[in-house]
Design an enzyme around this catalytic site. Sequence first.
Site, PDB file in Angstrom:
ATOM      1  N   GLN A   1       9.676  -4.488  11.591  1.00  0.00           N
ATOM      2  CA  GLN A   1       8.446  -5.220  11.247  1.00  0.00           C
ATOM      3  C   GLN A   1       7.243  -4.508  11.848  1.00  0.00           C
ATOM      4  OE1 GLN A   1       8.298  -9.353  12.512  1.00  0.00           O
ATOM      5  NE2 GLN A   1       6.428  -9.750  11.360  1.00  0.00           N
TER       6      GLN A   1
ATOM      7  N   ILE B   1       0.823  -1.216   0.000  1.00  0.00           N
ATOM      8  CA  ILE B   1       0.000   0.000   0.000  1.00  0.00           C
ATOM      9  C   ILE B   1       0.857   1.267   0.000  1.00  0.00           C
ATOM     10  CG2 ILE B   1      -0.268   0.377   2.505  1.00  0.00           C
ATOM     11  CD1 ILE B   1      -3.314   0.637   1.946  1.00  0.00           C
TER      12      ILE B   1
ATOM     13  N   HIS C   1       5.873 -12.130   6.077  1.00  0.00           N
ATOM     14  CA  HIS C   1       5.755 -11.764   4.665  1.00  0.00           C
ATOM     15  C   HIS C   1       7.121 -11.435   4.104  1.00  0.00           C
ATOM     16  CE1 HIS C   1       5.247  -8.195   7.193  1.00  0.00           C
ATOM     17  NE2 HIS C   1       5.864  -7.523   6.238  1.00  0.00           N
TER      18      HIS C   1
HETATM   19  P1  5GP Z   1       6.832  -4.783   7.512  1.00  0.00           P
HETATM   20  O1  5GP Z   1       7.180  -3.375   7.928  1.00  0.00           O
HETATM   21  O2  5GP Z   1       6.026  -5.475   8.576  1.00  0.00           O
HETATM   22  O3  5GP Z   1       8.000  -5.594   7.033  1.00  0.00           O
HETATM   23  O4  5GP Z   1       5.925  -4.616   6.216  1.00  0.00           O
HETATM   24  C1  5GP Z   1       4.562  -4.348   6.282  1.00  0.00           C
HETATM   25  C2  5GP Z   1       4.185  -3.761   4.946  1.00  0.00           C
HETATM   26  O5  5GP Z   1       2.788  -3.850   4.824  1.00  0.00           O
HETATM   27  C3  5GP Z   1       4.578  -2.295   4.792  1.00  0.00           C
HETATM   28  O6  5GP Z   1       5.448  -2.149   3.674  1.00  0.00           O
HETATM   29  C4  5GP Z   1       3.231  -1.591   4.588  1.00  0.00           C
HETATM   30  O7  5GP Z   1       3.288  -0.546   3.648  1.00  0.00           O
HETATM   31  C5  5GP Z   1       2.330  -2.720   4.131  1.00  0.00           C
HETATM   32  N1  5GP Z   1       0.932  -2.539   4.503  1.00  0.00           N
HETATM   33  C6  5GP Z   1       0.446  -2.145   5.706  1.00  0.00           C
HETATM   34  N2  5GP Z   1      -0.895  -2.127   5.690  1.00  0.00           N
HETATM   35  C7  5GP Z   1      -1.268  -2.537   4.445  1.00  0.00           C
HETATM   36  C8  5GP Z   1      -2.547  -2.724   3.814  1.00  0.00           C
HETATM   37  O8  5GP Z   1      -3.616  -2.524   4.398  1.00  0.00           O
HETATM   38  N3  5GP Z   1      -2.517  -3.139   2.524  1.00  0.00           N
HETATM   39  C9  5GP Z   1      -1.372  -3.384   1.842  1.00  0.00           C
HETATM   40  N4  5GP Z   1      -1.464  -3.790   0.571  1.00  0.00           N
HETATM   41  N5  5GP Z   1      -0.143  -3.221   2.395  1.00  0.00           N
HETATM   42  C10 5GP Z   1      -0.102  -2.809   3.685  1.00  0.00           C
END
Ligand code: 5GP
Length: 113
Positions: free
Chosen positions: A94, A31, A100
């Site tokens: 994270q 997103i 993911h």
């Molecule tokens: P992390 O920071 O946990 O490695 O990655 C989480 C990712 O999820 C981030 O890059 C963030 O932009 C994405 N993200 C968070 N909420 C949403 C959502 O509602 N939809 C989508 N498609 N991505 C999301």
Amino acid sequence: MSDCLFCKIVSGQVPAKIVHQDDQCIAFLDIAPQAPTHVLFVPRRHLASLNEATVEEKELLGHLMVTASKYARDNGIGETGYRQVVNCNRDAGQTVFHLHLHLLGGRPMGHFG
Ligand code: 5GP
Ligand code: ZN
């Protein structure tokens, strides 16, 4: 996990721009993309982070990696290159606690940072 955002995307309760689906994972556009290609590869089964992955998950983890690499090749960034990232817990940044793999590409990236 009823309160997990990515479980809700997997089950269709929360919409996402899904670009790949198979029996083990789904992939959808991030997103808040950090590169021209920024896709998240998400196991259908809830695991909070890499800390929960054991040898039992080695096939699943390999599946995420090769599926993301195929997506990269099929979408024109195989030659130019890409990065695959799995963040685990606070120091890695994270923010969603459903394991993911990020696929990032389409621009040059610094070595680390
Ligand atoms: P992390 O920071 O946990 O490695 O990655 C989480 C990712 O999820 C981030 O890059 C963030 O932009 C994405 N993200 C968070 N909420 C949403 C959502 O509602 N939809 C989508 N498609 N991505 C999301
Ligand atoms: Zn989940």
